[in-house]
Motif scaffolding. Structure first.
Motif, PDB file in Angstrom:
ATOM      1  N   GLY A  54       0.976  -1.301   0.021  1.00 28.44           N
ATOM      2  CA  GLY A  54      -0.002  -0.188  -0.198  1.00 28.44           C
ATOM      3  C   GLY A  54       0.908   1.208  -0.082  1.00 28.44           C
ATOM      4  N   ARG A  55       0.246   2.258   0.541  1.00 29.55           N
ATOM      5  CA  ARG A  55       0.898   3.566   0.477  1.00 29.55           C
ATOM      6  C   ARG A  55       2.062   4.076   1.529  1.00 29.55           C
ATOM      7  NH1 ARG A  55      -0.796   8.482   2.784  1.00 29.55           N
ATOM      8  NH2 ARG A  55      -2.765   7.920   4.018  1.00 29.55           N
ATOM      9  N   ALA A  56       2.229   3.155   2.597  1.00 25.65           N
ATOM     10  CA  ALA A  56       3.123   3.490   3.692  1.00 25.65           C
ATOM     11  C   ALA A  56       4.157   2.054   3.527  1.00 25.65           C
ATOM     12  CB  ALA A  56       2.399   3.342   5.165  1.00 25.65           C
ATOM     13  N   CYS A  58       5.857   1.809   6.815  1.00 26.27           N
ATOM     14  CA  CYS A  58       5.359   1.334   8.349  1.00 26.27           C
ATOM     15  C   CYS A  58       5.147   2.613   8.978  1.00 26.27           C
ATOM     16  CB  CYS A  58       6.257   0.575   8.738  1.00 26.27           C
ATOM     17  SG  CYS A  58       6.230   0.060  10.713  1.00 26.27           S
ATOM     18  N   ALA A  59       4.209   2.659   9.707  1.00 21.68           N
ATOM     19  CA  ALA A  59       3.845   3.838  10.433  1.00 21.68           C
ATOM     20  C   ALA A  59       4.152   3.789  11.682  1.00 21.68           C
ATOM     21  CB  ALA A  59       2.357   4.424  10.177  1.00 21.68           C
ATOM     22  N   GLY A  60       5.151   2.815  12.263  1.00 24.33           N
ATOM     23  CA  GLY A  60       5.527   2.449  13.428  1.00 24.33           C
ATOM     24  C   GLY A  60       4.445   1.743  14.426  1.00 24.33           C
ATOM     25  N   GLN A  61       4.590   1.878  15.736  1.00 23.16           N
ATOM     26  CA  GLN A  61       3.630   1.324  16.399  1.00 23.16           C
ATOM     27  C   GLN A  61       2.247   1.648  16.385  1.00 23.16           C
ATOM     28  OE1 GLN A  61       4.053  -0.650  19.128  1.00 23.16           O
ATOM     29  NE2 GLN A  61       1.874  -0.610  19.661  1.00 23.16           N
ATOM     30  N   ASP A  62       1.355   0.402  16.162  1.00 24.58           N
ATOM     31  CA  ASP A  62       0.141   0.550  16.141  1.00 24.58           C
ATOM     32  C   ASP A  62      -0.568   1.505  17.197  1.00 24.58           C
ATOM     33  OD1 ASP A  62      -2.901   0.211  16.268  1.00 24.58           O
ATOM     34  OD2 ASP A  62      -2.765  -1.032  14.431  1.00 24.58           O
ATOM     35  N   LEU A  63      -0.888   2.735  16.895  1.00 22.89           N
ATOM     36  CA  LEU A  63      -1.578   3.475  17.974  1.00 22.89           C
ATOM     37  C   LEU A  63      -2.749   3.293  18.604  1.00 22.89           C
ATOM     38  CD1 LEU A  63       0.423   6.917  16.924  1.00 22.89           C
ATOM     39  CD2 LEU A  63       1.129   5.288  18.898  1.00 22.89           C
ATOM     40  N   ARG A  64      -3.572   2.610  17.688  1.00 22.03           N
ATOM     41  CA  ARG A  64      -5.018   2.268  18.536  1.00 22.03           C
ATOM     42  C   ARG A  64      -4.723   0.885  19.259  1.00 22.03           C
ATOM     43  NH1 ARG A  64      -6.524   3.470  12.934  1.00 22.03           N
ATOM     44  NH2 ARG A  64      -7.912   5.081  13.090  1.00 22.03           N
ATOM     45  N   ASP A  78       5.941  -3.930  27.583  1.00 20.14           N
ATOM     46  CA  ASP A  78       7.471  -4.260  27.209  1.00 20.14           C
ATOM     47  C   ASP A  78       7.680  -4.701  26.083  1.00 20.14           C
ATOM     48  OD1 ASP A  78       9.761  -4.423  28.365  1.00 20.14           O
ATOM     49  OD2 ASP A  78      10.089  -6.167  28.940  1.00 20.14           O
ATOM     50  N   THR A  79       6.809  -4.011  24.966  1.00 17.79           N
ATOM     51  CA  THR A  79       6.795  -4.566  23.558  1.00 17.79           C
ATOM     52  C   THR A  79       8.397  -4.022  23.141  1.00 17.79           C
ATOM     53  OG1 THR A  79       5.820  -4.158  21.220  1.00 17.79           O
ATOM     54  CG2 THR A  79       5.842  -2.308  22.849  1.00 17.79           C
ATOM     55  N   VAL A  80       8.912  -3.051  23.725  1.00 18.81           N
ATOM     56  CA  VAL A  80      10.388  -2.652  22.934  1.00 18.81           C
ATOM     57  C   VAL A  80      11.166  -3.689  23.307  1.00 18.81           C
ATOM     58  CG1 VAL A  80      12.157  -0.875  23.488  1.00 18.81           C
ATOM     59  CG2 VAL A  80       9.661  -0.043  23.351  1.00 18.81           C
ATOM     60  N   GLY A 108       8.207   6.622  12.912  1.00 15.59           N
ATOM     61  CA  GLY A 108       8.360   6.288  14.285  1.00 15.59           C
ATOM     62  C   GLY A 108       9.246   4.674  14.230  1.00 15.59           C
ATOM     63  N   ALA A 109       8.806   3.746  14.735  1.00 15.17           N
ATOM     64  CA  ALA A 109       9.634   2.332  14.677  1.00 15.17           C
ATOM     65  C   ALA A 109       9.745   2.078  13.345  1.00 15.17           C
ATOM     66  CB  ALA A 109       8.939   1.407  15.686  1.00 15.17           C
ATOM     67  N   GLY A 110       8.833   2.491  12.512  1.00 12.54           N
ATOM     68  CA  GLY A 110       8.698   2.155  10.783  1.00 12.54           C
ATOM     69  C   GLY A 110      10.054   2.862  10.317  1.00 12.54           C
TER      70      GLY A 110
HETATM   71  O1  T3D Z   1       5.650   0.694  24.354  1.00  9.07           O
HETATM   72  C1  T3D Z   1       5.684   0.971  23.126  1.00  9.07           C
HETATM   73  O2  T3D Z   1       4.776   0.246  22.234  1.00  9.07           O
HETATM   74  C2  T3D Z   1       6.418   2.272  22.357  1.00  9.07           C
HETATM   75  C3  T3D Z   1       6.851   2.135  21.214  1.00  9.07           C
HETATM   76  C4  T3D Z   1       6.935   3.363  20.155  1.00  9.07           C
HETATM   77  C5  T3D Z   1       7.405   3.177  18.774  1.00  9.07           C
HETATM   78  C6  T3D Z   1       6.647   3.816  17.843  1.00  9.07           C
HETATM   79  O3  T3D Z   1       6.497   3.411  16.774  1.00  9.07           O
HETATM   80  S1  T3D Z   1       6.124   5.456  18.579  1.00  9.07           S
HETATM   81  C7  T3D Z   1       5.543   6.198  16.938  1.00  9.07           C
HETATM   82  C8  T3D Z   1       4.235   5.671  16.588  1.00  9.07           C
HETATM   83  N1  T3D Z   1       3.831   6.314  15.126  1.00  9.07           N
HETATM   84  C9  T3D Z   1       3.310   7.405  15.121  1.00  9.07           C
HETATM   85  O4  T3D Z   1       3.528   8.351  15.893  1.00  9.07           O
HETATM   86  C10 T3D Z   1       3.153   7.740  13.308  1.00  9.07           C
HETATM   87  C11 T3D Z   1       1.615   7.973  13.426  1.00  9.07           C
HETATM   88  N2  T3D Z   1       1.243   8.475  12.125  1.00  9.07           N
HETATM   89  C12 T3D Z   1       1.400   9.700  11.351  1.00  9.07           C
HETATM   90  O5  T3D Z   1       2.077  10.652  12.150  1.00  9.07           O
HETATM   91  C13 T3D Z   1       0.874   9.744  10.014  1.00  9.07           C
HETATM   92  O6  T3D Z   1      -0.187   8.851  10.006  1.00  9.07           O
HETATM   93  C14 T3D Z   1       1.720   9.400   8.997  1.00  9.07           C
HETATM   94  C15 T3D Z   1       2.835  10.769   9.077  1.00  9.07           C
HETATM   95  C16 T3D Z   1       2.328   8.001   9.282  1.00  9.07           C
HETATM   96  C17 T3D Z   1       1.032   9.289   7.979  1.00  9.07           C
HETATM   97  O7  T3D Z   1       0.307  10.522   7.533  1.00  9.07           O
HETATM   98  P1  T3D Z   1      -0.861  10.866   6.512  1.00  9.07           P
HETATM   99  O8  T3D Z   1      -1.343  12.200   6.290  1.00  9.07           O
HETATM  100  O9  T3D Z   1      -0.398  10.298   5.214  1.00  9.07           O
HETATM  101  O10 T3D Z   1      -2.037   9.546   6.833  1.00  9.07           O
HETATM  102  P2  T3D Z   1      -2.844   9.670   8.284  1.00  9.07           P
HETATM  103  O11 T3D Z   1      -4.288  10.165   7.519  1.00  9.07           O
HETATM  104  O12 T3D Z   1      -2.409  10.258   9.219  1.00  9.07           O
HETATM  105  O13 T3D Z   1      -3.288   8.082   8.320  1.00  9.07           O
HETATM  106  C18 T3D Z   1      -3.784   7.204   7.458  1.00  9.07           C
HETATM  107  C19 T3D Z   1      -4.600   6.166   8.201  1.00  9.07           C
HETATM  108  O14 T3D Z   1      -3.714   5.293   8.939  1.00  9.07           O
HETATM  109  C20 T3D Z   1      -5.451   6.681   9.380  1.00  9.07           C
HETATM  110  O15 T3D Z   1      -6.563   6.032   9.625  1.00  9.07           O
HETATM  111  P3  T3D Z   1      -8.226   6.418   9.240  1.00  9.07           P
HETATM  112  O16 T3D Z   1      -8.316   7.731   9.800  1.00  9.07           O
HETATM  113  O17 T3D Z   1      -7.927   6.475   7.893  1.00  9.07           O
HETATM  114  O18 T3D Z   1      -8.792   5.347   9.770  1.00  9.07           O
HETATM  115  C21 T3D Z   1      -4.496   6.835  10.649  1.00  9.07           C
HETATM  116  O19 T3D Z   1      -5.090   6.727  11.815  1.00  9.07           O
HETATM  117  C22 T3D Z   1      -3.917   5.561  10.469  1.00  9.07           C
HETATM  118  N3  T3D Z   1      -2.554   5.392  10.998  1.00  9.07           N
HETATM  119  C23 T3D Z   1      -1.477   6.044  10.711  1.00  9.07           C
HETATM  120  N4  T3D Z   1      -0.338   5.829  11.579  1.00  9.07           N
HETATM  121  C24 T3D Z   1      -0.952   4.747  12.442  1.00  9.07           C
HETATM  122  C25 T3D Z   1      -2.360   4.434  12.187  1.00  9.07           C
HETATM  123  N5  T3D Z   1      -2.767   3.721  12.766  1.00  9.07           N
HETATM  124  C26 T3D Z   1      -2.354   3.221  13.896  1.00  9.07           C
HETATM  125  N6  T3D Z   1      -1.050   3.297  14.236  1.00  9.07           N
HETATM  126  C27 T3D Z   1      -0.277   4.322  13.498  1.00  9.07           C
HETATM  127  N7  T3D Z   1       0.934   4.386  14.165  1.00  9.07           N
END
Ligand code: T3D
Length: 258
Positions: A54-56, A58-64, A78-80, A108-110
């Motif tokens: 698809g278009r990504a 990896c967006a890192g940790q699933d924030l949901r 303790d996923t890290v 992020g982690a991606g």
């Molecule tokens: O203990 C632990 O687990 C800590 C570990 C942490 C490791 C990490 O990776 S922390 C960092 C986590 N990631 C982020 O913070 C990135 C969040 N996402 C974004 O900033 C943006 O979505 C992107 C820059 C990746 C892309 O932006 P854009 O404008 O192209 O797309 P969008 O509209 O924001 O996202 C599209 C969909 O993907 C949207 O869902 P929807 O509204 O269409 O249903 C969005 O919620 C979903 N999505 C994007 N990133 C994530 C995600 N869903 C779940 N988790 C995500 N990380």
């Protein structure tokens, strides 16, 4: 959630949750770790390609999933330690080259996963976002180690503290990616690179990875000592003998990872 395919001695591992931008749930991380272990253990695999569908990338940790864990008081699952650390250790220490085909956003982690790979081919549409600070986190999945080695400590600090996304052109300028290609060509281009590496001197590549990682944290005398040790090992390989003979015979060398 993870697709695993092999061809031409290259294992392609694809993060396959396009509806969630290939973000990482616990299950995805377990599957990714298992897939990477398989690539590391399979002697028929001589290079690895990591990409996203698809278009990504990896967006890192699933924030949901993460938010649900936090709300339920399971924030410190303790996923890290359980997932991210072994994944990045496996990629960086694997005795074969790993290429990232960064088809889209890596956040992020991606982004950390892409940085852990040996080479990165990026789509013109790729973006790198050190999104950790944006949600009140520090970098993980090795980004504190890998990013500053790729772009220098000053730029790494800027990227991590400000979290501003970096487009592919700027990533190329900074030396963060090896090449940038049109979106439709990223997988093909990265595959070609991976196949070329898979046909190369696998044992020497493994030694090169070890030497680079070791030298990053050791003194010059220590690095010289390891270089000598690794060169002894390479000199003793069949591949080295055959390639030396091929050079003198003006032939193209064939490497068999022996
Ligand atoms: O203990 C632990 O687990 C800590 C570990 C942490 C490791 C990490 O990776 S922390 C960092 C986590 N990631 C982020 O913070 C990135 C969040 N996402 C974004 O900033 C943006 O979505 C992107 C820059 C990746 C892309 O932006 P854009 O404008 O192209 O797309 P969008 O509209 O924001 O996202 C599209 C969909 O993907 C949207 O869902 P929807 O509204 O269409 O249903 C969005 O919620 C979903 N999505 C994007 N990133 C994530 C995600 N869903 C779940 N988790 C995500 N990380």
């Amino acid at each position: 959630m993870i697709r695993y395919e092999t061809a031409d001695a290259v294992a392609t591992v694809t993060l396959d949750r396009p509806e969630a931008m290939n973000s990482l749930t616990a299950e995805t991380k377990q599957e990714l770790l298992a897939a990477l272990r398989r690539t590391a253990e399979d002697r028929a695999v001589r290079a690895v390609l990591l990409t996203g569908s698809g278009r990504a990338f990896c967006a890192g940790q699933d924030l949901r999933e993460h938010a649900a864990n936090l709300e339920a008081g399971r924030g410190l699952a303790d996923t890290v330690r359980a997932h991210y650390n072994p994944i990045v250790e496996l990629i960086t220490t694997m005795a074969k080259p790993v290429v990232a085909a960064v088809n889209g956003v890596a956040a992020g982690a991606g982004a950390s996963l892409a940085f852990a790979c040996d080479l990165r081919v990026a789509s013109e549409k790729a973006k790198f976002a050190l999104a950790f600070a944006g949600i009140g986190l520090a970098p993980d999945t090795g980004a504190s180690w890998t990013l500053q080695r790729l772009v220098g400590p000053g730029r790494a600090a800027e990227l991590m503290l400000l979290g501003e996304p970096l487009d592919a052109a700027r990533a190329l300028e900074l030396g963060l990616v090896t090449r940038v290609v049109p979106p439709g060509e990223v997988l093909k281009s990265a595959q070609e690179l991976a196949v070329r590496l898979a046909q190369g001197p696998t044992l020497a590549y493994a030694a090169t990875k070890r030497a680079l990682a070791y030298a990053a944290t050791h003194s010059l005398p220590d690095a010289l000592a390891l270089e000598a040790e690794l060169q002894d090992e390479c000199v003793a390989t069949r591949d080295h003998l055959d390639a030396t003979r091929a050079f003198l015979a003006k032939e193209v060398p064939v490497f068999n990872a022996e």
